[in-house]
Design an enzyme around this catalytic site. Structure first.
Site, short mmCIF file in Angstrom:
data_model
loop_
_atom_site.label_atom_id
_atom_site.label_comp_id
_atom_site.label_asym_id
_atom_site.label_seq_id
_atom_site.Cartn_x
_atom_site.Cartn_y
_atom_site.Cartn_z
N GLY A 217 26.58 50.94 48.57
CA GLY A 217 26.58 49.50 48.29
C GLY A 217 26.16 48.71 49.51
CG ASN A 218 24.38 45.28 49.39
OD1 ASN A 218 24.93 44.21 49.21
ND2 ASN A 218 23.53 45.81 48.52
CE1 TYR A 219 30.22 45.92 55.17
CE2 TYR A 219 28.09 45.94 56.29
CZ TYR A 219 29.37 46.44 56.14
OH TYR A 219 29.81 47.44 56.95
CB ALA A 285 22.07 42.34 48.33
#
Ligand code: CTP
Length: 408
Positions: A217-219, A285
């Protein structure tokens, strides 16, 4: 249709704080309150101590259906009236009549009563309807203070010409309540500039499953995308929000929210939404890669013997929509960069067939993931000059994006 009826829709459900100050025209505030209520608005009246000399608070509380606020504390109970809560509650703050003294205090931040204190806390639009004698209106200090209020973005409802309480004839008479109502309604109407349009927004991160307990995943927290979706909905659009996994974000009533997890799921929902959409704003994102294989049991540290994860490319949602864009459809993307910001963004703009790209750099303090603010530049495909904005709240950035999208 009467004038008052034509205001009904745009004022329905709106929260109006009506500030009344000490001038003869205060008697007209009773009619103003009545008209707001008839148009479906909720009205909270605040009076300055001097206003109470001209009209009784009982009249206003009866017409508005709410106790009038006059001071910071209710004398007999000690109850504190929060100017901050009022400021947040108000969609519009209308000061009518506004005396030279109150205009001066508002212009210079002299918060010595509940009205001016609440004004300073207000996030909604402020309308000021001056009422004073002809010579006071012409005084350079009044003119300067009114100019200051205008420079803060407040709307001045210019006084009318006519016979004044002093029997002098000239400019200074408070505008009639019907016209004040029209000015406030026109403001809310003009903000319905996306009525009849369908806006698709992607937001948040995507999670790409490795096994039942792990993912790539990402932030991203989704704050920017949700701010855009909410702004579009407030401005009358039909909004389809396709959101990756996010926590604690509110959506405006009426938004069609589709929660997804992976890039594949986001693509499927976005393609479906794009068929109806006039505009797509892709702020998600999206993970560029996903594991080639999903392992349906928890990978064990010792027993599984896994040392690497084979990755495959995810679909590019923006590029897929860009390749299938219909005539007249507008596509807006984001570029969050750490270096070569402009050239990377311009490359994405063309590669994905976007009409506009919102560039933000992780090198700018206060921009990017998780924070409530952002600092963006807007770059256009049709060659119009790039726009660079200062650091703003994500809600304000959403407004800038939509204002510029409307110009495309
Ligand atoms: N985007 C998308 N689908 C993807 C990747 C990106 O729709 N699989 C969209 C994003 O929502 C954004 C724009 O494309 O609007 C640019 O995203 P970004 O991650 O910066 O672009 P990439 O093409 O992934 O480029 P890179 O990772 O090389 O910076």
């Amino acid at each position: 249709m009467t004038n008052t009826e034509s205001c009904t829709n745009s004022l329905k459900g709106k929260h109006i704080v009506l500030g009344i100050t000490g001038g003869i025209a205060a008697y007209k505030a009773a009619v103003l309150t009545r008209l707001f209520i008839k148009a479906g608005a909720e009205v909270q009246v605040i009076m300055t101590p001097n206003a109470c000399e001209f009209i009784t608070p009982v009249t206003l509380s009866t017409l508005s259906g709410k106790p009038v606020i006059k001071e910071f504390f209710t004398a007999n109970t000690g109850e504190w009236h929060s100017h901050v809560d009022l400021g947040l509650w108000a969609d519009a703050f209308v000061v009518a009549p506004a005396t030279a003294s109150t205009i001066g205090k508002m212009a210079n931040g002299i918060a010595d009563n509940m009205l001016v204190t609440s004004y300073l806390s207000t996030r909604g639009k402020v309308f000021v309807a001056p009422a004073m004698d002809f010579d006071m209106m012409l005084h350079p200090s009044t003119k300067r203070n009114i100019d200051l209020l205008k420079s803060y973005g407040n709307i001045i409802i210019e006084p009318a010409e006519g016979e004044l309480a002093s029997h002098l004839i000239g400019k200074g008479r408070m505008e009639e309540p019907e016209n004040i109502i029209k000015a406030v309604a026109a403001y809310f109407d003009s903000k319905q500039d996306l009525k009849g349009k369908c806006v698709l927004v992607t937001a948040g991160p995507t999670y790409e499953k490795i096994d039942p307990v792990r993912f790539i995943g990402n932030y991203s927290t989704g704050k920017m995308g949700y701010a855009i979706a909410n702004e579009a909905a407030k401005r009358g659009a039909e909004v389809i929000l396709v959101s990756g996994p996010v926590e604690g974000l509110q959506v405006e009533p009426g938004i069609e929210l589709h929660k997804v997890e992976s890039a594949d799921q986001m693509l499927a929902m976005a393609q479906q939404g794009f068929e109806r959409a006039d505009v797509a704003i892709l702020s998600a994102a999206v993970a560029d890669y996903r594991p080639a294989e999903y392992i349906d049991h928890k990978i064990k540290r010792e027993k599984s013997g896994i040392e690497s994860i084979q990755l495959v490319k995810n679909p590019d949602i923006a590029a897929t929509l860009g390749a299938n864009k219909r005539n007249g459809q507008i596509l807006i993307g984001f570029a969050l960069e750490t270096d070569n910001e402009n050239s990377n963004a311009i490359d994405k703009l063309h590669r994905k067939n976007l009409d506009m790209i919102v560039l933000n750099s992780l090198r700018d303090a206060g921009a990017g993931f998780g924070v409530p603010t952002n600092k963006v530049s807007l770059i256009f495909a049709d060659g119009r000059p790039q726009l660079d904005f200062p650091l703003k709240s994500k809600a304000e950035v959403a407004t800038d994006i939509i204002d510029n999208m409307l110009k495309l």
